[in-house]
Scaffold this active site. Structure first.
Site, PDB file in Angstrom:
ATOM      1  N   CYS A   1       9.631  -7.277   8.274  1.00  0.00           N
ATOM      2  CA  CYS A   1       9.674  -6.413   9.455  1.00  0.00           C
ATOM      3  C   CYS A   1      11.109  -6.037   9.809  1.00  0.00           C
ATOM      4  O   CYS A   1      12.052  -6.782   9.541  1.00  0.00           O
ATOM      5  CB  CYS A   1       9.031  -7.112  10.652  1.00  0.00           C
TER       6      CYS A   1
ATOM      7  N   HIS B   1       8.156 -13.309   6.685  1.00  0.00           N
ATOM      8  CA  HIS B   1       8.531 -13.147   8.088  1.00  0.00           C
ATOM      9  C   HIS B   1      10.052 -13.096   8.228  1.00  0.00           C
ATOM     10  O   HIS B   1      10.791 -13.579   7.366  1.00  0.00           O
ATOM     11  CB  HIS B   1       7.995 -14.302   8.926  1.00  0.00           C
TER      12      HIS B   1
END
Length: 234
Positions: free
Chosen positions: A216, A154
């Site tokens: 991401c 993440h």
């Protein structure tokens, strides 16, 4: 009396504001302490393990990777594969490389961005909130010819830094993966940004030992994926 109440309210508001400002730093410090404890527990467990047992666990992982390569299986094909086809001595993916009960299979270190994170089986939310997730259906991160492990992390969580600084890595930088007593060093060969569906092209290449780190991007938008490709140099 009214002035005293206003002073107290102002003080409370100030403390609340300070708490909001400090929350990311304090939370990240607590998460890093938790990650260090997980890695320390893993290191202790594998250090106390008999060499024969360590070798057996690594041999199982090597055989799993060999099966993936021989069958030409990638992570996007798992739903089409009978689970029995990938069992190693009756063990499923989740049962491989278990040195202790936490589910940690190893840990990742990136000196350039001062990062050290445990690696967990799978990419569940629980795994990604605690460290790095290994994508099932890709090679286990133990190295070897015709292997390609994919590790997810993440970025930009309010409670933990994790892969937030991954975009600072450049071609030529290195990162290290430790699994039991096997230490592997990878050099960054390419960085790229792709759409989520373009991850399907990440497969093992003949005779190459590769790892790709995925997170991401852009920061806070998360519409694409940042890929950091590495090839083993040590």
């Amino acid at each position: 009396m009214k002035r005293k109440i206003l002073t107290i309210l102002a003080l409370l508001l100030g403390l609340a504001g300070l708490g909001v400002l400090l929350y990311p730093s304090v939370s990240n410090w607590m998460e890093q302490a938790k990650q260090r404890r997980q890695i320390a527990a893993y290191q202790e467990a594998q250090a106390q393990m008999e060499q024969k047992k360590r070798a057996a666990l690594l041999a199982e992982a090597d055989r799993y990777n060999q099966k993936l390569a021989e069958l030409g299986i990638s992570f996007d094909m798992l739903g089409e594969v009978e689970k029995e086809a990938l069992l190693i001595d009756g063990k499923s993916y989740d049962e491989l490389l278990l040195a202790e009960d936490s589910g940690v299979m190893g840990y990742l270190e990136i000196e350039k961005i001062k990062l050290k994170l445990p690696i967990y089986h799978g990419v569940s939310e629980e795994a990604l909130e605690s460290g790095v997730g290994h994508l099932e259906g890709t090679s286990l991160p133990v190295g070897g010819e015709t292997t390609h492990a994919i590790l997810f992390g993440h970025r930009g969580l309010p409670s933990a830094k994790l892969f937030t600084d991954l975009d600072q890595l450049e071609v030529g930088d290195t990162f290290q993966i430790t699994v039991l007593d096997r230490v592997l060093v990878y050099e960054v060969t390419q960085t790229e940004v792709v759409l989520p569906e373009e991850l399907n092209g990440l497969t093992a290449e003949s005779d190459k030992d590769q790892v790709t780190l995925v997170t991401c991007t852009p920061y806070g938008v998360n519409s694409h994926r940042l890929l950091i490709h590495g090839e083993r140099v040590q």
